[in-house]
Motif scaffolding. Sequence first.
Motif, short mmCIF file in Angstrom:
data_model
loop_
_atom_site.label_atom_id
_atom_site.label_comp_id
_atom_site.label_asym_id
_atom_site.label_seq_id
_atom_site.Cartn_x
_atom_site.Cartn_y
_atom_site.Cartn_z
N ALA A 80 0.86 -1.18 0.00
CA ALA A 80 0.00 0.00 0.00
C ALA A 80 0.89 1.22 0.00
N GLY A 81 0.66 2.14 -0.93
CA GLY A 81 1.52 3.31 -1.04
C GLY A 81 0.78 4.60 -0.78
N ASN A 82 1.51 5.71 -0.82
CA ASN A 82 0.91 7.02 -0.64
C ASN A 82 0.10 7.43 -1.85
N GLU A 83 0.46 6.91 -2.98
CA GLU A 83 -0.28 7.17 -4.21
C GLU A 83 -1.23 6.03 -4.48
N LEU A 84 -2.35 6.36 -5.10
CA LEU A 84 -3.34 5.33 -5.44
C LEU A 84 -3.33 5.08 -6.93
N PRO A 85 -2.61 4.07 -7.38
CA PRO A 85 -2.62 3.76 -8.81
C PRO A 85 -3.94 3.09 -9.16
N PRO A 86 -4.21 2.96 -10.46
CA PRO A 86 -5.45 2.28 -10.85
C PRO A 86 -5.53 0.88 -10.24
N LEU A 87 -6.73 0.51 -9.81
CA LEU A 87 -6.97 -0.81 -9.23
C LEU A 87 -7.56 -1.72 -10.28
N LEU A 88 -7.17 -2.96 -10.25
CA LEU A 88 -7.58 -3.91 -11.28
C LEU A 88 -8.68 -4.82 -10.75
N PHE A 89 -9.81 -4.88 -11.43
CA PHE A 89 -10.92 -5.75 -11.08
C PHE A 89 -11.33 -6.54 -12.31
N ASP A 90 -11.66 -7.82 -12.11
CA ASP A 90 -12.25 -8.56 -13.21
C ASP A 90 -13.74 -8.24 -13.24
N ASP A 91 -14.47 -8.82 -14.19
CA ASP A 91 -15.88 -8.47 -14.37
C ASP A 91 -16.70 -8.74 -13.12
N GLU A 92 -16.50 -9.93 -12.51
CA GLU A 92 -17.29 -10.29 -11.35
C GLU A 92 -17.00 -9.37 -10.17
N GLN A 93 -15.72 -9.00 -9.97
CA GLN A 93 -15.36 -8.11 -8.88
C GLN A 93 -15.96 -6.72 -9.08
#
Length: 365
Positions: A107-120
Amino acid sequence: MVIGVPSSGFRRRWATNSHTVTGSGQGLSSTRGNLETMPISTSTATSRRLLSLLSLLQVRRDWPGGLLAERLDVSGRTVRRDVDRLRELGYPIQTIKGPEGGYRLEAGNELPPLLFDDEQAVALAVALRIAVGTGAGIEENAARALATVRQVLPSRLRQRVDALEIAAAGADVQVDTQILVDLSIAIRSAEEVRFDYQGATPSDAVDPRPPRRIQPHHLIVRNGRWYLIGWDPERADWRTYRADRMTLRIPNGPRFSPRQLPGGDVAAFLSARFKGSAGADVWPCNGEVILHLPAPQVVPFAGNAVVEALDQARTRLLIGSWSWAALAATLARFDTEIEVVAPQSLRDAFADLAGRANRAAQVSA
């Protein structure tokens, strides 16, 4: 599915290398179906492999390098090269030293894009929609988050989310979000909490009680209200409190060793307490009767009772309540002839109810 709000520096790096970023810096892709090319490589296979690698790193804390290579069907050298590419995009991936070696997405100070599949992605949208009615004081923020997520969903997923009919009743009472956060922290830290409690009657305001203390174990929402379940060391018993009636004292009490909740099922435990049962999730008073009504007329008002059609005019009903008097009164609501099959306690309750009704019907002089 990539959903996130990068920092300004990260947004510049991502915007330079990606065709899928919106003007606000939010990215959108998918790990299922047709994957959009992640333009750190001209190879579609590499782009897909990077998305798969990122997805794996997000669902498990530590990944041995050899296991990642096996899951991605590549060499260890390729995994190291792909990890370096993700680091260039701003993902804080740490190298784990040891016999096997591996990687960890920190976990960092910056929030990069988060990856989700279709169901998530669908599950996230559904959870946000439900959160609007939880009474946790986050309704407005949940609604705004839902609107943001829905906006970046592909049309095929947006249609699935919009097609879901979720009847999330609004909460009767709002709870201060900070109280829920503080209680959750105390549960995770296994620390006693001290608090003032406003009961259902205003007597506490006239004759205030000293602060109470409890060892918190579970925080659960039921019918739009939040409840804290914990062990009371003074009474040596489990207790349940409404969170909206609690005013926490600072600091917390000493640490404690968590106990096993009777039955192990939090929802069943709370349901049993509402039924007046100290043990299993069953009504303490259960009876069997025959109603002179057809089953279709009984079912809408039977609740969780067991309904059995005997013929076109009679229905067998197995029903429970917290007391025999309450059970007799509940059955009287059907406004029909009632045959009590068992037990005798229910017959006695009907006799008592009949006596009260007869006295109430008498005209006073």
